[in-house]
Design an enzyme around this catalytic site. Structure first.
Site, PDB file in Angstrom:
ATOM      1  N   ASP A 224       0.845  -1.181   0.000  1.00  0.00           N
ATOM      2  CA  ASP A 224       0.000   0.000   0.000  1.00  0.00           C
ATOM      3  C   ASP A 224       0.888   1.241   0.000  1.00  0.00           C
ATOM      4  OD1 ASP A 224      -2.501  -1.539   0.498  1.00  0.00           O
ATOM      5  OD2 ASP A 224      -1.525  -1.953   2.409  1.00  0.00           O
ATOM      6  N   ASP A 263      -2.023  -2.936  -4.602  1.00  0.00           N
ATOM      7  CA  ASP A 263      -2.869  -3.266  -3.460  1.00  0.00           C
ATOM      8  C   ASP A 263      -3.685  -2.013  -3.132  1.00  0.00           C
ATOM      9  OD1 ASP A 263      -4.056  -4.617  -1.403  1.00  0.00           O
ATOM     10  OD2 ASP A 263      -2.271  -4.849  -0.192  1.00  0.00           O
ATOM     11  N   ASP A 267      -4.229   1.874   4.107  1.00  0.00           N
ATOM     12  CA  ASP A 267      -4.820   0.887   5.000  1.00  0.00           C
ATOM     13  C   ASP A 267      -4.671   1.359   6.436  1.00  0.00           C
ATOM     14  OD1 ASP A 267      -5.524  -0.746   2.928  1.00  0.00           O
ATOM     15  OD2 ASP A 267      -4.361  -2.484   3.576  1.00  0.00           O
ATOM     16  N   ARG A 322     -13.954   0.640  -2.159  1.00  0.00           N
ATOM     17  CA  ARG A 322     -13.294   0.829  -0.864  1.00  0.00           C
ATOM     18  C   ARG A 322     -12.894   2.292  -0.621  1.00  0.00           C
ATOM     19  NH1 ARG A 322      -9.200  -4.384  -0.147  1.00  0.00           N
ATOM     20  NH2 ARG A 322     -10.729  -6.002  -0.641  1.00  0.00           N
TER      21      ARG A 322
END
Length: 444
Positions: A224, A263, A267, A322
């Site tokens: 990430d 990815d 996060d 997301r």
């Protein structure tokens, strides 16, 4: 009517007209925080998170490296210098100023490849017509194509990750500062500020094929742009997160599936807490933001009561999904602008025990895309969604979802009321304000 004031300089007054209503804004050449007086130091590297500005202001607040002594202020322009500045011993406050675009993978993917690794050999051995789709590759020996891929991936992992210490401010200098191909690891620390940087998503040079992932198998990637892992009091402000030169649309297909080399962009996982993300741009990406990375009880124990995060005045543009997907946390999302592209799947993923509050946001959806797509139910968890607008009109996002998905309705009422907010704009004003103020290069 009192104008809304933003931190910064070169202020100008702009009147936004909508119907019969006028909103007078005091804009700066680059913005920081809506609704707070201009009381921070002029040196942006020493600015701290304003009081009541989202969950990162809770308790001790977030000051990063604002109090750093002169000898702990570093200006860096290479990846080696950047990692060295973060590696200096001690947790006394530090400031790392990033000058220009720093490329963490300037030497290219071949530099990470383990001797003997050959992608064509990998494709030949694990092709579904010969390997099948019932057995994953976890038991493959070290000298197999998968074993050599694992070793190559480990070399890239070590090279592109940078661990951020406690009491640190990382800030871009000017309008063109950023990190390319890097993964910022904010892991197990407290009190971090990251501002005014463009993050070009890291490209996983060695994705893994998993023939058992779904009916057709899948390529899975790592890295990430930024990870908040078990850390507290983190403020991410005026950054731009993008896939840049390597969009998914340019990726090839192998075994009938997209060769996915990205990815997430951000996060927030493993018990991380008290995070504010403000005035950022998240763009051109698929799986954008994950809050809480698993439904399993082994991780739930550390996530319950944590993962408290605020998103405000961010621009989410041309994303697939997301934005964010949430488990467990009390997540406040207000005054953001969501602009959907042709590959749009959903914005908010309602996950296990999540407590989302979605208020005063604006959504711009293409013709033919229903407001019902904004919310996606992964688990039965109540949320609050109020005072939002879709394409300029008031919209009840929960009602829209439930009308389109009567078998899996969402429940209204997150069970908590956010209090850590600055000035809240009406949703109709959000597109103008956010589109002109969010992202890297707009902070002075």
């Amino acid at each position: 009517m009192n104008p809304l004031r933003w931190h910064g300089h070169a202020m100008r007054r702009v009147t936004v007209l909508t119907g019969c209503t006028a909103l007078v804004l005091t804009l700066t050449g680059t913005t920081a925080q809506a609704g707070h007086p201009d009381h921070h130091p002029r040196d942006t590297a020493r600015q701290t998170l304003p009081a009541d500005d989202g969950w990162a202001a809770h308790g001790t607040g977030t000051t990063g490296g604002a109090a750093a002594d002169a000898e702990r202020v570093y200006t860096v322009s290479t990846w080696a210098e950047f990692k060295a500045a973060l590696a200096v011993e001690g947790t006394a406050p530090r400031i790392v100023k990033v000058k220009g675009l720093i490329d963490a993978v300037s030497q290219g993917c071949d530099a990470f490849a383990e001797p003997g690794y050959d992608f064509d050999a990998y494709l030949e051995k694990y092709a579904p017509e010969t390997w099948g789709r019932e057995t994953d590759l976890s038991a493959e020996p070290d000298d197999s194509p998968e074993g050599l891929r694992r070793a190559s991936a480990a070399r890239q992992d070590q090279a592109i990750k940078a661990n951020v210490p406690a009491n640190t401010t990382i800030i871009g200098v000017g309008r063109n500062a950023g990190l390319k191909g890097a993964s910022l690891q904010i892991k197990g620390v407290d009190n971090v500020i990251v501002r005014n940087l463009t993050f070009e998503s890291p490209v996983d040079c060695f994705p893994q094929w998993d023939p058992t992932d779904g009916a057709q198998g899948n390529w899975n990637s790592e890295y990430d742009s930024a990870v908040v892992y078990g850390s507290t009091h983190v403020w991410l402000d005026h950054n731009t997160f993008t896939d840049g030169e390597h969009p998914d649309s340019a990726a090839p297909t192998y075994f009938g599936m997209l060769y996915q080399q990205h990815d997430g962009q951000l996060d927030i996982v493993r018990g991380a807490d008290h995070v504010t993300a403000s005035w950022n741009v998240f763009t051109e990406h698929d799986k954008t933001i994950l809050i809480g990375n698993s439904d399993s009880e082994s991780t739930a124990a550390g996530d319950r009561g944590h993962l408290r995060t605020t998103f405000h005045h961010n621009l989410f543009k041309n994303l697939v999904e997301r934005a964010p997907r949430v488990r467990f946390g009390q997540v406040d999302v207000y005054n953001n602008h969501f602009v959907a592209g042709e590959d749009y799947s959903y914005s908010f993923g309602v996950g296990k025990e999540s407590q989302l509050v979605v208020e005063h946001n604006a959504f711009t959806l293409p013709a033919g895309v229903s407001p019902a797509k904004v919310l996606k139910r992964w688990n039965d968890a109540p949320l609050t969604a109020a005072h939002n607008r879709v394409n300029g009109r008031p919209a009840d996002l929960i009602a829209a979802h439930n009308a389109a998905n009567p078998a899996t309705p969402l429940r209204s009422g997150a069970g908590w009321t956010p209090t850590l907010r600055g000035k809240v704009l009406p949703a109709w004003a959000v597109p103008f304000v956010v589109d002109h103020g969010a992202g890297a290069g707009r902070l002075r």
